[in-house]
Design a protein around this motif. Structure first.
Motif, PDB file in Angstrom:
ATOM      1  N   ALA A 169       0.848  -1.225   0.032  1.00  0.00           N
ATOM      2  CA  ALA A 169      -0.122  -0.072  -0.135  1.00  0.00           C
ATOM      3  C   ALA A 169       0.789   1.181   0.039  1.00  0.00           C
ATOM      4  O   ALA A 169       2.032   1.305   0.678  1.00  0.00           O
ATOM      5  CB  ALA A 169      -1.099  -0.040   1.311  1.00  0.00           C
ATOM      6  N   PHE A 170       0.367   2.099  -0.495  1.00  0.00           N
ATOM      7  CA  PHE A 170       1.212   3.477  -0.676  1.00  0.00           C
ATOM      8  C   PHE A 170       0.320   4.722  -0.553  1.00  0.00           C
ATOM      9  O   PHE A 170      -0.895   4.523  -0.880  1.00  0.00           O
ATOM     10  CB  PHE A 170       1.991   3.463  -2.042  1.00  0.00           C
ATOM     11  CG  PHE A 170       1.426   3.145  -3.340  1.00  0.00           C
ATOM     12  CD1 PHE A 170       0.890   4.402  -4.012  1.00  0.00           C
ATOM     13  CD2 PHE A 170       0.767   2.018  -3.586  1.00  0.00           C
ATOM     14  CE1 PHE A 170      -0.003   4.308  -5.142  1.00  0.00           C
ATOM     15  CE2 PHE A 170       0.265   1.923  -4.773  1.00  0.00           C
ATOM     16  CZ  PHE A 170      -0.481   3.035  -5.595  1.00  0.00           C
ATOM     17  N   ILE A 171       0.910   6.010  -0.577  1.00  0.00           N
ATOM     18  CA  ILE A 171       0.269   7.009  -0.075  1.00  0.00           C
ATOM     19  C   ILE A 171      -0.128   7.769  -1.689  1.00  0.00           C
ATOM     20  O   ILE A 171       0.653   7.899  -2.587  1.00  0.00           O
ATOM     21  CB  ILE A 171       1.155   7.966   0.699  1.00  0.00           C
ATOM     22  CG1 ILE A 171       1.193   7.601   2.121  1.00  0.00           C
ATOM     23  CG2 ILE A 171       0.304   9.344   0.762  1.00  0.00           C
ATOM     24  CD1 ILE A 171       2.136   8.326   2.832  1.00  0.00           C
ATOM     25  N   VAL A 172      -1.442   8.155  -1.814  1.00  0.00           N
ATOM     26  CA  VAL A 172      -1.712   8.979  -2.960  1.00  0.00           C
ATOM     27  C   VAL A 172      -2.322  10.378  -2.614  1.00  0.00           C
ATOM     28  O   VAL A 172      -2.768  10.457  -1.417  1.00  0.00           O
ATOM     29  CB  VAL A 172      -2.757   8.300  -3.867  1.00  0.00           C
ATOM     30  CG1 VAL A 172      -2.124   6.947  -4.398  1.00  0.00           C
ATOM     31  CG2 VAL A 172      -3.738   7.853  -3.020  1.00  0.00           C
ATOM     32  N   ALA A 173      -2.326  11.318  -3.533  1.00  0.00           N
ATOM     33  CA  ALA A 173      -2.454  12.596  -3.087  1.00  0.00           C
ATOM     34  C   ALA A 173      -3.623  13.195  -4.282  1.00  0.00           C
ATOM     35  O   ALA A 173      -3.396  13.044  -5.379  1.00  0.00           O
ATOM     36  CB  ALA A 173      -1.594  13.531  -3.052  1.00  0.00           C
ATOM     37  N   PHE A 174      -4.568  14.019  -3.719  1.00  0.00           N
ATOM     38  CA  PHE A 174      -5.369  14.743  -4.691  1.00  0.00           C
ATOM     39  C   PHE A 174      -5.597  16.188  -4.148  1.00  0.00           C
ATOM     40  O   PHE A 174      -5.574  16.742  -3.122  1.00  0.00           O
ATOM     41  CB  PHE A 174      -6.843  14.030  -4.618  1.00  0.00           C
ATOM     42  CG  PHE A 174      -6.741  12.602  -4.923  1.00  0.00           C
ATOM     43  CD1 PHE A 174      -7.419  12.075  -6.085  1.00  0.00           C
ATOM     44  CD2 PHE A 174      -6.492  11.606  -4.054  1.00  0.00           C
ATOM     45  CE1 PHE A 174      -7.295  10.757  -6.182  1.00  0.00           C
ATOM     46  CE2 PHE A 174      -6.641  10.344  -4.075  1.00  0.00           C
ATOM     47  CZ  PHE A 174      -7.139   9.826  -5.544  1.00  0.00           C
ATOM     48  N   ILE A 175      -5.820  16.869  -5.333  1.00  0.00           N
ATOM     49  CA  ILE A 175      -6.201  18.374  -5.215  1.00  0.00           C
ATOM     50  C   ILE A 175      -7.194  18.651  -6.104  1.00  0.00           C
ATOM     51  O   ILE A 175      -7.201  18.314  -7.176  1.00  0.00           O
ATOM     52  CB  ILE A 175      -4.846  19.314  -5.665  1.00  0.00           C
ATOM     53  CG1 ILE A 175      -3.416  19.074  -4.703  1.00  0.00           C
ATOM     54  CG2 ILE A 175      -5.195  20.574  -5.443  1.00  0.00           C
ATOM     55  CD1 ILE A 175      -2.344  19.842  -5.007  1.00  0.00           C
ATOM     56  N   LYS A 176      -8.306  19.127  -5.241  1.00  0.00           N
ATOM     57  CA  LYS A 176      -9.596  19.526  -6.094  1.00  0.00           C
ATOM     58  C   LYS A 176     -10.080  18.342  -6.609  1.00  0.00           C
ATOM     59  O   LYS A 176     -10.556  18.410  -7.737  1.00  0.00           O
ATOM     60  CB  LYS A 176      -9.427  20.589  -6.937  1.00  0.00           C
ATOM     61  CG  LYS A 176      -9.093  21.960  -6.198  1.00  0.00           C
ATOM     62  CD  LYS A 176      -9.068  23.118  -7.282  1.00  0.00           C
ATOM     63  CE  LYS A 176      -8.973  24.296  -6.338  1.00  0.00           C
ATOM     64  NZ  LYS A 176      -8.906  25.621  -7.522  1.00  0.00           N
ATOM     65  N   GLY A 177     -10.016  17.128  -6.172  1.00  0.00           N
ATOM     66  CA  GLY A 177     -10.408  15.943  -6.641  1.00  0.00           C
ATOM     67  C   GLY A 177      -9.528  15.154  -7.721  1.00  0.00           C
ATOM     68  O   GLY A 177      -9.972  14.192  -8.123  1.00  0.00           O
ATOM     69  N   GLU A 178      -8.602  15.897  -8.152  1.00  0.00           N
ATOM     70  CA  GLU A 178      -7.639  15.207  -9.104  1.00  0.00           C
ATOM     71  C   GLU A 178      -6.455  14.741  -8.530  1.00  0.00           C
ATOM     72  O   GLU A 178      -5.878  15.316  -7.769  1.00  0.00           O
ATOM     73  CB  GLU A 178      -7.299  16.304 -10.228  1.00  0.00           C
ATOM     74  CG  GLU A 178      -8.734  16.511 -10.802  1.00  0.00           C
ATOM     75  CD  GLU A 178      -8.304  17.674 -12.222  1.00  0.00           C
ATOM     76  OE1 GLU A 178      -7.103  17.715 -12.449  1.00  0.00           O
ATOM     77  OE2 GLU A 178      -9.115  18.125 -12.787  1.00  0.00           O
ATOM     78  N   ARG A 179      -6.071  13.507  -9.058  1.00  0.00           N
ATOM     79  CA  ARG A 179      -4.671  13.051  -8.752  1.00  0.00           C
ATOM     80  C   ARG A 179      -3.393  13.677  -8.876  1.00  0.00           C
ATOM     81  O   ARG A 179      -3.729  14.181 -10.256  1.00  0.00           O
ATOM     82  CB  ARG A 179      -4.611  11.656  -9.383  1.00  0.00           C
ATOM     83  CG  ARG A 179      -3.417  10.658  -8.813  1.00  0.00           C
ATOM     84  CD  ARG A 179      -3.503   9.929  -7.643  1.00  0.00           C
ATOM     85  NE  ARG A 179      -2.035   9.440  -7.398  1.00  0.00           N
ATOM     86  CZ  ARG A 179      -1.684   8.270  -7.801  1.00  0.00           C
ATOM     87  NH1 ARG A 179      -2.628   7.405  -8.275  1.00  0.00           N
ATOM     88  NH2 ARG A 179      -0.387   7.573  -7.395  1.00  0.00           N
ATOM     89  N   VAL A 180      -2.617  13.916  -7.980  1.00  0.00           N
ATOM     90  CA  VAL A 180      -1.399  14.731  -8.268  1.00  0.00           C
ATOM     91  C   VAL A 180      -0.373  13.903  -7.874  1.00  0.00           C
ATOM     92  O   VAL A 180      -0.409  12.741  -7.224  1.00  0.00           O
ATOM     93  CB  VAL A 180      -1.321  15.978  -7.720  1.00  0.00           C
ATOM     94  CG1 VAL A 180      -2.579  16.839  -8.035  1.00  0.00           C
ATOM     95  CG2 VAL A 180      -1.640  15.673  -6.211  1.00  0.00           C
ATOM     96  N   GLU A 181       0.917  14.149  -8.305  1.00  0.00           N
ATOM     97  CA  GLU A 181       2.242  13.692  -7.892  1.00  0.00           C
ATOM     98  C   GLU A 181       2.172  13.571  -6.357  1.00  0.00           C
ATOM     99  O   GLU A 181       2.237  14.592  -5.935  1.00  0.00           O
ATOM    100  CB  GLU A 181       3.201  13.874  -8.559  1.00  0.00           C
ATOM    101  CG  GLU A 181       3.373  13.699  -9.796  1.00  0.00           C
ATOM    102  CD  GLU A 181       4.070  12.543 -10.242  1.00  0.00           C
ATOM    103  OE1 GLU A 181       4.440  11.640  -9.230  1.00  0.00           O
ATOM    104  OE2 GLU A 181       3.643  11.746 -11.401  1.00  0.00           O
ATOM    105  N   THR A 182       2.464  12.620  -5.787  1.00  0.00           N
ATOM    106  CA  THR A 182       2.595  12.455  -4.201  1.00  0.00           C
ATOM    107  C   THR A 182       3.742  13.510  -3.438  1.00  0.00           C
ATOM    108  O   THR A 182       3.373  14.106  -2.604  1.00  0.00           O
ATOM    109  CB  THR A 182       2.741  11.223  -3.845  1.00  0.00           C
ATOM    110  OG1 THR A 182       1.696  10.210  -4.138  1.00  0.00           O
ATOM    111  CG2 THR A 182       2.848  11.082  -2.092  1.00  0.00           C
TER     112      THR A 182
END
Length: 367
Positions: A342-355
């Protein structure tokens, strides 16, 4: 306070081949500080053979189809990480990814060609696992590979459990061209037929298009190594791959479609203040499947509630939801008890961005 919800809708339609340039990314395996497999006589290197064949395949395709755009992950003897190879293809919105390799085995009598697609059927069988271990092992030469590949250990059979729940949406198209390649290598280049198979290759898993990995033959076999390194052998093998593309491309033209785009929905139920909407939201991605799973599915191993987002037809499941990076790091330790990869993911305003980009933004906003 309000619910933050984003729905990205891509029109369900079929695109004709003339609607966009058809792009093929050709990946010469290994390179630079990574020689790949080496022949017993220490004379022939996988990285050199794959580069020559890859460039020849591209030239053949371009000669026969001037309208097709050809990109190479490398066109000289340089090291390129597995993720970077896939990222290059994804960024180009490529229509096909062909990764070229030579095989090796402790048994020096082993010989023959085989063509792989990403899949789960043989991901953990002994032979497929050993090949995947060798090809995935290149990540150990990359800086910060633990972070980049979420602590994936290419030498651990347990790491390959993730592929049991991964199936590319392009599996049919991938097998389609893989069969053409394999047939040509056996009929025209007289390679022993080891079949079209499936295994857990990281470079194929990260691509978002039909993708295959071709093992031209065994460089560990003295006789086959000479053929792989010969100008005549490379000419025949490159032509086998390019002619397989000819057939595949003709089939696409006949069907008058390249890719069928489907609805993609990304939801984020994070409750945020309006002044926090530009802050990244962190989650733990722990599972990816080709079919949607319901809450409470045994595949989640007790994690609840879970969310998901879709990407190129795959359902990617997440646990946790916070703007506090430190909190998600602590939560990841819990998830890793049952999902080691498992790994960390990130979103800004609902869109996936580089972690890493999201982490830098978090640290900037929280000195």
């Amino acid at each position: 306070m309000r619910k933050f919800f984003t729905l990205l809708y891509i029109l369900l339609t079929a695109t004709t081949l003339s609607a966009k340039d058809f792009t093929v990314v050709i990946d010469a395996g290994h390179g630079g500080k990574d020689p790949g497999a080496i022949s017993a006589c220490k004379k022939y290197y996988e990285k050199n053979i794959t580069l020559k064949v890859a460039l020849a395949v591209g030239e053949e395709i371009k000669r026969n189809h001037p309208e097709v755009k050809i990109l190479y992950t490398r066109d000289k003897d340089v090291f390129v990480g597995l993720n970077d190879r896939a990222r290059m293809a994804n960024k180009a919105n490529a229509d096909l990814f062909i990764s070229i390799h030579t095989n090796a085995a402790k048994n020096r009598s082993a010989k023959g060609a085989e063509t792989f697609t990403l899949g789960i059927e043989e991901a953990r069988t002994e032979k497929s696992l050993e090949i995947a271990k060798r090809e995935n092992g290149v990540i150990l030469l990359e800086d910060n590979h633990e972070k980049t590949y979420a602590n994936f250990n290419p030498n651990s059979p347990e790491s390959y459990i993730i592929f049991e729940y991964m199936q590319s949406e392009y599996v049919k198209e991938s097998i389609h061209i893989a069969q053409y390649v394999q047939e040509n290598l056996c009929a025209d280049a007289q390679r022993l037929d080891r079949g079209v198979r499936q295994a857990g290759f990281l470079v194929l898993n990260a691509t978002s298009m039909p993708s295959i990995l071709v093992e031209l033959g065994y460089i560990s076999n003295a006789e086959e190594a000479k053929y792989l390194a010969s100008a005549n052998g490379q000419k025949k093998m490159s032509r086998c791959i390019s002619e397989a593309f000819d057939k595949y491309y003709a089939d696409l033209k006949k069907n008058n479609t390249t890719t069928t785009f489907t609805e993609v929905a990304a939801t984020d139920n994070t409750t945020q203040n309006s002044d926090e909407e530009d802050n990244p939201v962190f989650k733990i991605q722990f599972l990816s499947t080709s079919k949607k799973l319901e809450q409470g599915d045994k595949a989640f191993k007790g994690l609840t509630p879970v969310a998901y987002y879709t990407d190129k037809g795959m359902y990617k499941y997440t646990y946790g939801n916070t703007t506090d990076y430190n909190e998600i790091v602590r939560l990841k330790r819990k998830v890793n008890e049952n999902f080691k990869d498992a790994f960390i993911v990130a979103f800004i305003k609902g869109e996936r961005v580089e972690t890493q980009q999201a982490i830098a933004l978090f640290k900037k906003n929280n000195p």
